[in-house]
Design an enzyme around this catalytic site. Structure first.
Site, PDB file in Angstrom:
ATOM      1  N   GLY A  57       0.800  -1.208   0.000  1.00  0.00           N
ATOM      2  CA  GLY A  57       0.000   0.000   0.000  1.00  0.00           C
ATOM      3  C   GLY A  57       0.838   1.266   0.000  1.00  0.00           C
ATOM      4  O   GLY A  57       1.858   1.378  -0.685  1.00  0.00           O
ATOM      5  N   TYR A 244     -16.758   4.796   6.863  1.00  0.00           N
ATOM      6  CA  TYR A 244     -15.332   5.091   7.010  1.00  0.00           C
ATOM      7  C   TYR A 244     -15.105   6.297   7.919  1.00  0.00           C
ATOM      8  O   TYR A 244     -14.857   6.136   9.112  1.00  0.00           O
ATOM      9  CB  TYR A 244     -14.678   5.301   5.636  1.00  0.00           C
ATOM     10  CG  TYR A 244     -13.168   5.132   5.722  1.00  0.00           C
ATOM     11  CD1 TYR A 244     -12.588   3.883   5.549  1.00  0.00           C
ATOM     12  CD2 TYR A 244     -12.341   6.203   6.023  1.00  0.00           C
ATOM     13  CE1 TYR A 244     -11.218   3.712   5.671  1.00  0.00           C
ATOM     14  CE2 TYR A 244     -10.971   6.050   6.137  1.00  0.00           C
ATOM     15  CZ  TYR A 244     -10.411   4.802   5.962  1.00  0.00           C
ATOM     16  OH  TYR A 244      -9.057   4.645   6.098  1.00  0.00           O
ATOM     17  N   VAL A 284      -6.292   1.035  -4.591  1.00  0.00           N
ATOM     18  CA  VAL A 284      -6.639  -0.363  -4.347  1.00  0.00           C
ATOM     19  C   VAL A 284      -5.522  -0.973  -3.521  1.00  0.00           C
ATOM     20  O   VAL A 284      -4.391  -1.127  -3.989  1.00  0.00           O
ATOM     21  CB  VAL A 284      -6.813  -1.138  -5.662  1.00  0.00           C
ATOM     22  CG1 VAL A 284      -7.162  -2.603  -5.379  1.00  0.00           C
ATOM     23  CG2 VAL A 284      -7.897  -0.491  -6.515  1.00  0.00           C
TER      24      VAL A 284
END
Length: 406
Positions: A57, A244, A284
Site C-alpha cells: 500500500g 469510514y 486499491v
C-alpha cells in the site's frame, strides 16, 4: 528448490498464494512510475528514515519514493509470513525482497526488519540499529500501519479493530465478483458499533502506537534536530463516509490526527521538529478492499478519472519533496497534508455520485473501470502483471533480505 506454477486462487478479494516474479515486477513498475528527482544526495548520504508498514500500500509507496526522490537510508519495518511447503510467502514478503534489491542497486543502506511493529521488542531493535548503524540520529519517521489487532505491551491486552458505522446500521452498495469474475453490485448492511468497538478500534488504528514509537526513540536521544514524522491517513468520499470517516475507523483517524497535533507541539519545542498526518487519495490496497463500498467507489472513481487517478507512488513522491524541503509543505486547518485534492474536488465527486446512484450489476461495466479494478486486486498478489509469464514455474522460496552491510 520449490519452483512451481502458481495460479491465482482466491476467496473474494483475498488470494491464497502470491507470485514472486509478479510481485518483483510490480515493485519495478512502481519504481519506474516514480518521477526522477531534480537533485538527489550522493549515494549513501541521504537522510536516515524509518518506514513502519513498508511492505504494501502507501507504506511500500513511501519506501520506494523515499529511495528514489530523497535517497533515504535507514530501516523499513513490516510483518510478513515466509514460504512454506504448501503455500507461497505473502505478497509483502516478495515485495520487500524486490525493494531490498532496488535499495542495493542504488547504493542505499536500507535494512528490512520483519516483526510486530506494535511490540517494544521491535522498537528496541530499531533503536539499536539507528544507534549502531546510522550514527544515532533519525531524520524521518513514516507511520503506515493497517492491522486488525494490537497487543498493548504494557498490559498484554489485545485490541481488535472493526469496520462499523457509529450510531445506526448502514446500508450501502458494494461490488463483488462471482466465480467466473463477473461483477455483481448488491447492497449489504453493516451493523452499528456496540460496546467497546470504538475504543478497541482506536486502540489499534489510532495514534497510540505512533506516539509510543516517538517516545521510545526520543528517550534514547535518537531524534535529529528538525526531525519530521508523518502518519499516512485517508478521509475519502461522502459516499463512503458513514462506514469510514464517520465510522469506527474514522474515530481512529481522528485520534491519529489529534496525536499529530500533540506530537507536533512537543517536537517543535524540543528539537525544532514537526509531526503531521498525510491524507492520501484512494487506491486499491489489501486494506481498502476490506471496507464495504470502497471497491465499488474506487472502480467508479477510476471510471470518471481514467489515467488522471494518481497512483500511490506519485502521491508519496510529492510528499517526500514536501518533507525534505524540495517543495513547500502546505497543511490544512487541521494540520494535515492533503494529497487527495484530485479525488475530492467537487466536479469529480459529483460525477462519481451520479454514477453511484444508478450503479447496478447490469450497468456497472459501463460506469466503472471494472477491468482495471479487478487487475489491480490481482496485482496486489503478483498476478495480472504485464511482462510475467505465469505458465513458467517460479521459485517461491525467496529469502528475507538480511543485514548486508554493517
Amino acid at each position: 528448490m520449490t519452483a512451481r506454477v502458481l495460479l491465482p486462487r482466491n476467496r473474494g478479494f483475498l488470494f491464497i498464494d502470491a507470485h514472486p516474479a509478479g510481485c518483483a515486477r510490480l515493485v519495478a513498475d512502481m519504481w519506474e512510475a516514480c518521477p526522477q528527482p531534480v537533485t538527489a544526495p550522493p549515494a549513501g548520504e541521504g537522510p536516515v528514515a524509518l518506514v513502519i508498514g513498508s511492505s504494501g500500500g502507501y507504506g511500500l509507496a513511501a519506501t520506494l519514493a523515499g529511495l528514489k526522490r530523497a535517497g533515504i537510508r535507514g530501516i523499513a519495518v513490516s510483518f510478513e509470513k515466509g514460504p512454506t511447503a504448501r503455500r507461497s510467502a505473502t505478497a509483502g514478503w516478495y515485495r520487500t525482497a524486490a525493494t531490498a534489491a532496488l535499495a542495493r542497486e542504488t547504493g542505499s543502506d536500507l535494512v528490512f526488519l520483519n516483526g510486530d511493529a506494535f511490540s517494544d521488542a521491535m522498537k528496541d531493535e530499531v533503536a539499536d540499529l539507528v544507534e549502531r548503524r546510522f550514527g544515532g540520529r533519525l531524520d524521518y519517521l513514516v507511520y503506515s500501519v493497517a492491522a486488525p489487532r494490537r497487543t498493548d505491551p504494557d498490559t498484554g491486552t489485545m485490541y481488535t479493530s472493526v469496520l462499523k458505522p457509529i450510531g445506526a446500521p448502514y446500508r450501502t452498495k458494494t461490488l463483488a465478483f462471482d466465480e467466473d469474475g463477473t461483477p455483481d453490485v448488491h447492497e449489504v448492511v453493516a451493523e452499528a458499533a456496540e460496546g467497546d468497538d470504538i475504543a478497541q478500534t482506536v486502540a489499534v488504528m489510532g495514534g497510540t502506537d505512533w506516539e509510543r514509537w516517538i517516545d521510545r526513540l526520543a528517550a534514547r536521544g535518537l531524534l535529529a534536530d528538525g526531525f519530521t514524522t508523518v502518519a499516512l491517513s485517508y478521509i475519502g468520499s461522502p459516499l463512503t463516509a458513514a462506514i469510514y470517516r464517520r465510522g469506527t475507523i474514522g474515530a481512529a483517524k481522528a485520534h491519529l490526527e489529534a496525536t499529530a497535533r500533540s506530537l507536533h507541539e512537543r517536537l517543535a519545542k524540543a528539537i525544532g521538529g514537526r509531526a503531521v498526518t498525510s491524507v492520501n487519495g484512494a487506491a486499491v490496497t489489501q486494506s481498502s478492499t476490506a471496507v464495504p463500498g470502497i471497491a465499488l467507489y474506487t472502480g467508479l472513481l477510476r471510471g470518471v478519472l481514467g489515467e488522471r487517478l494518481v497512483p500511490p507512488v506519485r502521491q508519496l513522491a510529492t510528499l517526500w519533496d514536501q518533507l525534505t524541503g524540495a517543495s513547500p509543505l502546505p497543511v490544512d486547518d487541521e494540520g494535515r497534508v492533503r494529497l487527495d485534492t484530485w479525488e475530492l474536488s467537487d466536479d469529480v465527486q459529483a460525477a462519481v455520485a451520479e454514477r453511484w446512484a444508478v450503479a447496478s450489476t447490469g450497468n456497472v461495466m459501463d460506469l466503472a473501470d471494472i477491468d482495471w479494478f479487478r487487475a489491480e486486486v490481482r496485482r496486489l498478489y503478483g498476478f495480472s502483471v504485464a511482462g510475467v509469464d505465469y505458465a513458467v514455474p517460479v521459485e517461491t522460496d525467496v529469502s528475507w533480505p538480511g543485514l548486508v552491510r554493517a
